[in-house]
Design a protein around this motif. Structure first.
Motif, PDB file in Angstrom:
ATOM      1  N   ARG A  51      17.342 -11.027 -24.754  1.00 31.36           N
ATOM      2  CA  ARG A  51      16.315 -12.389 -25.503  1.00 31.36           C
ATOM      3  C   ARG A  51      15.252 -11.674 -26.126  1.00 31.36           C
ATOM      4  NH1 ARG A  51      16.647 -17.792 -22.213  1.00 31.36           N
ATOM      5  NH2 ARG A  51      15.377 -16.221 -20.743  1.00 31.36           N
ATOM      6  N   ALA A  53      13.144 -10.596 -30.163  1.00 32.39           N
ATOM      7  CA  ALA A  53      13.468 -10.913 -31.270  1.00 32.39           C
ATOM      8  C   ALA A  53      11.768 -11.674 -32.032  1.00 32.39           C
ATOM      9  CB  ALA A  53      13.942 -12.743 -31.500  1.00 32.39           C
ATOM     10  N   ALA A  55       9.186 -12.445 -34.820  1.00 30.57           N
ATOM     11  CA  ALA A  55       8.940 -12.697 -36.019  1.00 30.57           C
ATOM     12  C   ALA A  55       7.269 -12.686 -36.899  1.00 30.57           C
ATOM     13  CB  ALA A  55       8.357 -14.338 -35.551  1.00 30.57           C
ATOM     14  N   PHE A 174      13.589 -20.059 -31.852  1.00 33.43           N
ATOM     15  CA  PHE A 174      13.609 -19.847 -31.232  1.00 33.43           C
ATOM     16  C   PHE A 174      14.634 -20.037 -29.964  1.00 33.43           C
ATOM     17  CE2 PHE A 174       9.742 -17.224 -32.866  1.00 33.43           C
ATOM     18  CZ  PHE A 174      10.368 -15.604 -33.089  1.00 33.43           C
ATOM     19  N   ASP A 175      14.100 -21.550 -29.733  1.00 31.38           N
ATOM     20  CA  ASP A 175      14.902 -21.827 -28.630  1.00 31.38           C
ATOM     21  C   ASP A 175      16.111 -21.795 -28.502  1.00 31.38           C
ATOM     22  OD1 ASP A 175      12.519 -22.563 -27.073  1.00 31.38           O
ATOM     23  OD2 ASP A 175      12.880 -24.733 -28.017  1.00 31.38           O
ATOM     24  N   HIS A 177      18.212 -19.809 -30.608  1.00 32.58           N
ATOM     25  CA  HIS A 177      19.148 -18.478 -30.339  1.00 32.58           C
ATOM     26  C   HIS A 177      18.823 -17.696 -29.621  1.00 32.58           C
ATOM     27  CE1 HIS A 177      20.877 -19.064 -34.483  1.00 32.58           C
ATOM     28  NE2 HIS A 177      20.062 -19.313 -35.014  1.00 32.58           N
ATOM     29  N   LEU A 178      17.518 -18.303 -28.809  1.00 27.03           N
ATOM     30  CA  LEU A 178      17.582 -17.549 -27.683  1.00 27.03           C
ATOM     31  C   LEU A 178      17.666 -18.144 -26.671  1.00 27.03           C
ATOM     32  CD1 LEU A 178      13.895 -15.219 -28.195  1.00 27.03           C
ATOM     33  CD2 LEU A 178      16.719 -14.911 -28.839  1.00 27.03           C
TER      34      LEU A 178
END
Length: 207
Positions: A51, A53, A55, A174-175, A177-178
Motif C-alpha cells: 500500500r 502510493a 502524490a 488514497f482511501d 486505492h489503498l
C-alpha cells in the motif's frame, strides 16, 4: 554565494525528464532502505509494502508518474498541476492515477498538452479533475499562508478552500486505492465542491 544549478541548464530540452528520472530513482532508493531485507528504520515493520502510493505538486506530481513507471511498488499516484515528462510504456500503465490541476492550464483544451498525451497510455483506473479559479500554487500551502499575511497569490480561490479540496480529493483517492473504501466523490461532480470539474479528454470538456 549560493548558485542556482538548475538555472544553468534552462536550455536543456530534456531537463524535466532528467529531473523526474532522478526523483524516481530517489523514491526507489528510499523504498529499498525502508522496506528491504535490512531496513534502515526501526519502525519499518509499520509499512505495508503493498500500500505505497505517491502524490506531488508541479514537478513532484510529474515525478509521481515517473516513479510509477520505474518502480512497481508505487501502486497509485497523483499529479497536482505538473506537466509530465516520464516516458510511459508502449503497452500502457495500468495502476491508478489521478490528474488534479488548475482549469486554465490543465483542462483538455488548456495550455499544457502533456496530460492528454499521457492520458491515452493510462490503462487502469484514472480521473482527470480540474479546479476552477485555482492556480499552480493552489495545491500547496502557499495560498493559505499568503491569505493569512494579506499577500496576493494569484488565485481567486481562497487558500483555505484550495486546501480543503486538495485534502478531500487526495484522501478519497488514497482511501479508494489503498484502503479499498468506495469513494463516490471521484465518480461524478459534487455539489459540495462545485469548483472541481470532471474532464473528458475525448470530448475536450470539463463539467
Amino acid at each position: 554565494m549560493t548558485m542556482c544549478a538548475a538555472c544553468a541548464v534552462g536550455k536543456d530540452k530534456d531537463f524535466g525528464g532528467k529531473v523526474v528520472g532522478v526523483r524516481a530513482a530517489d523514491v526507489s532508493f528510499v523504498l529499498d532502505e525502508l522496506t528491504g531485507t535490512r531496513p534502515r528504520w526501526k519502525g519499518s515493520a509499520l509499512i505495508d509494502p503493498s500500500r505505497i502510493a505517491m502524490a506531488g505538486q508541479s514537478v513532484g506530481g510529474a515525478s509521481a508518474l515517473g516513479a510509477m513507471v520505474k518502480d512497481s511498488r508505487v501502486r497509485a499516484g497523483i499529479d497536482m498541476d505538473g506537466s509530465t515528462f516520464a516516458a510511459l510504456p508502449a503497452d500502457g500503465l495500468s495502476r491508478p492515477f489521478l490528474f488534479l490541476g488548475s482549469q486554465a492550464v490543465h483542462s483538455p483544451a488548456g495550455k499544457d498538452p502533456s496530460w492528454a498525451r499521457d492520458w491515452k497510455r493510462l490503462t487502469g483506473w484514472k480521473r482527470w479533475l480540474v479546479v476552477a479559479e485555482a492556480q499552480h500554487a493552489s495545491f500547496t500551502d502557499i495560498p493559505v499562508l499568503a491569505d493569512q499575511l494579506g499577500l496576493e497569490h494569484g488565485a481567486r480561490l481562497s487558500g483555505a478552500r484550495a486546501l480543503e479540496i486538495t485534502r478531500r480529493y487526495a484522501g478519497a483517492f488514497f482511501d479508494l486505492h489503498l484502503r479499498k473504501k468506495a469513494q463516490p466523490l471521484l465518480d461524478e461532480p459534487s455539489k459540495r465542491y462545485p469548483e472541481v470539474k470532471h474532464c473528458s479528454p475525448e470530448r475536450k470538456t470539463c463539467v
